[in-house]
Design an enzyme around this catalytic site. Sequence first.
Site, PDB file in Angstrom:
ATOM      1  N   TYR A 137      41.567  43.565  40.259  1.00  0.00           N
ATOM      2  CA  TYR A 137      43.242  43.320  39.932  1.00  0.00           C
ATOM      3  C   TYR A 137      43.365  43.420  38.645  1.00  0.00           C
ATOM      4  O   TYR A 137      44.505  43.635  38.088  1.00  0.00           O
ATOM      5  CB  TYR A 137      43.498  41.951  40.501  1.00  0.00           C
ATOM      6  CG  TYR A 137      44.045  41.980  42.093  1.00  0.00           C
ATOM      7  CD1 TYR A 137      43.081  42.623  43.059  1.00  0.00           C
ATOM      8  CD2 TYR A 137      45.345  41.775  42.446  1.00  0.00           C
ATOM      9  CE1 TYR A 137      43.509  42.860  44.261  1.00  0.00           C
ATOM     10  CE2 TYR A 137      45.561  41.726  43.702  1.00  0.00           C
ATOM     11  CZ  TYR A 137      44.557  42.418  44.771  1.00  0.00           C
ATOM     12  OH  TYR A 137      45.022  42.379  46.062  1.00  0.00           O
ATOM     13  N   LYS A 188      29.967  43.973  48.167  1.00  0.00           N
ATOM     14  CA  LYS A 188      29.226  45.255  48.411  1.00  0.00           C
ATOM     15  C   LYS A 188      28.127  45.605  47.613  1.00  0.00           C
ATOM     16  O   LYS A 188      28.124  46.257  46.645  1.00  0.00           O
ATOM     17  CB  LYS A 188      30.160  46.475  48.338  1.00  0.00           C
ATOM     18  CG  LYS A 188      31.317  46.405  49.533  1.00  0.00           C
ATOM     19  CD  LYS A 188      30.604  47.057  50.822  1.00  0.00           C
ATOM     20  CE  LYS A 188      30.374  48.744  50.750  1.00  0.00           C
ATOM     21  NZ  LYS A 188      29.752  49.102  52.043  1.00  0.00           N
ATOM     22  N   ASP A 221      32.104  44.989  54.432  1.00  0.00           N
ATOM     23  CA  ASP A 221      32.463  45.877  55.537  1.00  0.00           C
ATOM     24  C   ASP A 221      31.958  45.248  56.996  1.00  0.00           C
ATOM     25  O   ASP A 221      32.817  45.270  57.955  1.00  0.00           O
ATOM     26  CB  ASP A 221      32.039  47.433  55.348  1.00  0.00           C
ATOM     27  CG  ASP A 221      30.355  47.680  55.212  1.00  0.00           C
ATOM     28  OD1 ASP A 221      29.946  46.462  54.563  1.00  0.00           O
ATOM     29  OD2 ASP A 221      30.102  48.666  55.100  1.00  0.00           O
ATOM     30  N   ASP A 245      41.605  39.843  49.610  1.00  0.00           N
ATOM     31  CA  ASP A 245      42.837  40.299  49.816  1.00  0.00           C
ATOM     32  C   ASP A 245      42.751  40.912  51.229  1.00  0.00           C
ATOM     33  O   ASP A 245      43.507  40.601  52.253  1.00  0.00           O
ATOM     34  CB  ASP A 245      43.266  41.213  48.801  1.00  0.00           C
ATOM     35  CG  ASP A 245      44.840  41.839  49.336  1.00  0.00           C
ATOM     36  OD1 ASP A 245      45.542  40.979  49.741  1.00  0.00           O
ATOM     37  OD2 ASP A 245      45.121  42.957  49.117  1.00  0.00           O
ATOM     38  N   ASP A 249      44.314  39.246  55.495  1.00  0.00           N
ATOM     39  CA  ASP A 249      45.131  39.796  56.127  1.00  0.00           C
ATOM     40  C   ASP A 249      44.484  40.279  57.545  1.00  0.00           C
ATOM     41  O   ASP A 249      45.206  39.883  58.477  1.00  0.00           O
ATOM     42  CB  ASP A 249      45.515  41.238  55.647  1.00  0.00           C
ATOM     43  CG  ASP A 249      47.003  41.363  54.620  1.00  0.00           C
ATOM     44  OD1 ASP A 249      46.999  40.183  54.006  1.00  0.00           O
ATOM     45  OD2 ASP A 249      47.741  42.246  54.732  1.00  0.00           O
TER      46      ASP A 249
HETATM   47  C1  IPM Z   1      48.502  38.767  48.743  1.00  0.00           C
HETATM   48  C2  IPM Z   1      49.323  40.063  48.151  1.00  0.00           C
HETATM   49  C3  IPM Z   1      49.319  40.304  46.747  1.00  0.00           C
HETATM   50  C4  IPM Z   1      47.801  40.770  46.421  1.00  0.00           C
HETATM   51  C5  IPM Z   1      50.181  41.534  46.422  1.00  0.00           C
HETATM   52  C6  IPM Z   1      51.503  41.194  46.933  1.00  0.00           C
HETATM   53  C7  IPM Z   1      50.359  41.606  44.865  1.00  0.00           C
HETATM   54  O1  IPM Z   1      48.884  40.972  49.102  1.00  0.00           O
HETATM   55  O2  IPM Z   1      48.825  37.892  47.996  1.00  0.00           O
HETATM   56  O3  IPM Z   1      47.707  39.040  49.591  1.00  0.00           O
HETATM   57  O4  IPM Z   1      47.466  41.643  46.683  1.00  0.00           O
HETATM   58  O5  IPM Z   1      47.084  39.696  46.052  1.00  0.00           O
HETATM   59 MG    MG Z   2      47.257  40.578  50.460  1.00  0.00          MG
END
Ligand code: IPM
Ligand code: MG
Length: 351
Positions: A137, A188, A221, A245, A249
């Site tokens: 990042y 990884k 993975d 990240d 999700d």
């Molecule tokens: C998160 C989001 C952020 C990230 C974005 C909005 C920059 O996806 O907080 O998980 O990738 O960290």
């Molecule tokens: Mg995210």
Amino acid sequence: MTQTLLLLPGDGIGPEVTAAAARIAKLVAPDLETQEGLVGGASIDAYGTPLTDETLALAKAADAVLLGAVGGPKWTDVARDKRPEMGLLGLRKGLDVFANLRPAYCFNALVDASSLKREIVEGLDLMIVRELTSGVYFGQPRGIDTDADGTRRGYDTSVYTSPEVERVTRVALEIARGRAGRVCSVEKSNVMETGLFWRNEVTSVHQAHGAGVELSHMLADACAMELVRNPKQFDVILADNLFGDLLSDEASMLTGSIGMLPSASLGIEGTPGLFEPVHGSAPDIAGQGLANPCAAILSLEMALRWSLARPDAADRVMGAVAKALEGGARTRDLGGSMSTDQMTDAIIDKL
Ligand code: IPM
Ligand code: MG
């Protein structure tokens, strides 16, 4: 001394869910002083930049920061360094909140809202600890260039230093001590130098500071697969910025909806934490009062617990969310029809 909570509602559904959390804060911590600032697209519209020095200074001076969400189609064409997301990244970097805690727990009342079978998610309670202020990042160099022969290339740099891996690993070990005592570190290492480095560093930090905690390693993975095959095998998952990240999700869907998941980003002791829903700004439903306020309300719960040292107030919030869900309160993402305000009312009713 008065504690202050800085609200940064941001964009899309951010203002709606932050307002819901602010209503709860007034009830469970009436002496807490709240301030408000702009971040993301809202800040671009007002000041031409996604994060002003003033907002960052306000955040640094606060005891905790509660952020809604940033981003939206309105700002897709602005230059990368001015995008709403850069406001969020600047805030994370500026506050140096390197440890991002993303819990995934399944409320009993929502066991059947998950896309996975009941037996896979019932009683699920895991914590992802994501490194938040380094890795790909922020790594340099990065860019999109054109070579002399006209070939175009895009590139990023994944880089970690030993102090960066050490400090987030120590947080993960500490969190595991307060839970089931197991950390699974993911990377990884089979293809990436940073992956191999991460694995080796985590192993030596565990040797030095990991008494009482069991450490295992998994390729990222494989972890993605195991998260949907048998998520209850995990206690704490430790991951770098990018894998954390993605995996957070994925983990959110185990709990029924990404609209349920809060997060806490913590720095060194004594610095303000940054608390935000894992979900984004959801432009498709923004302004319609349809957003699930739970993730923002549970982010407030984490702020009360982790930065404001008010565990009793945090317990009250957590209990009220669970009871409201048991009572059948559901926003659209959970298969119901309640508005953001109705859902918030249902939670307030159980406080
Ligand atoms: C998160 C989001 C952020 C990230 C974005 C909005 C920059 O996806 O907080 O998980 O990738 O960290
Ligand atoms: Mg995210």
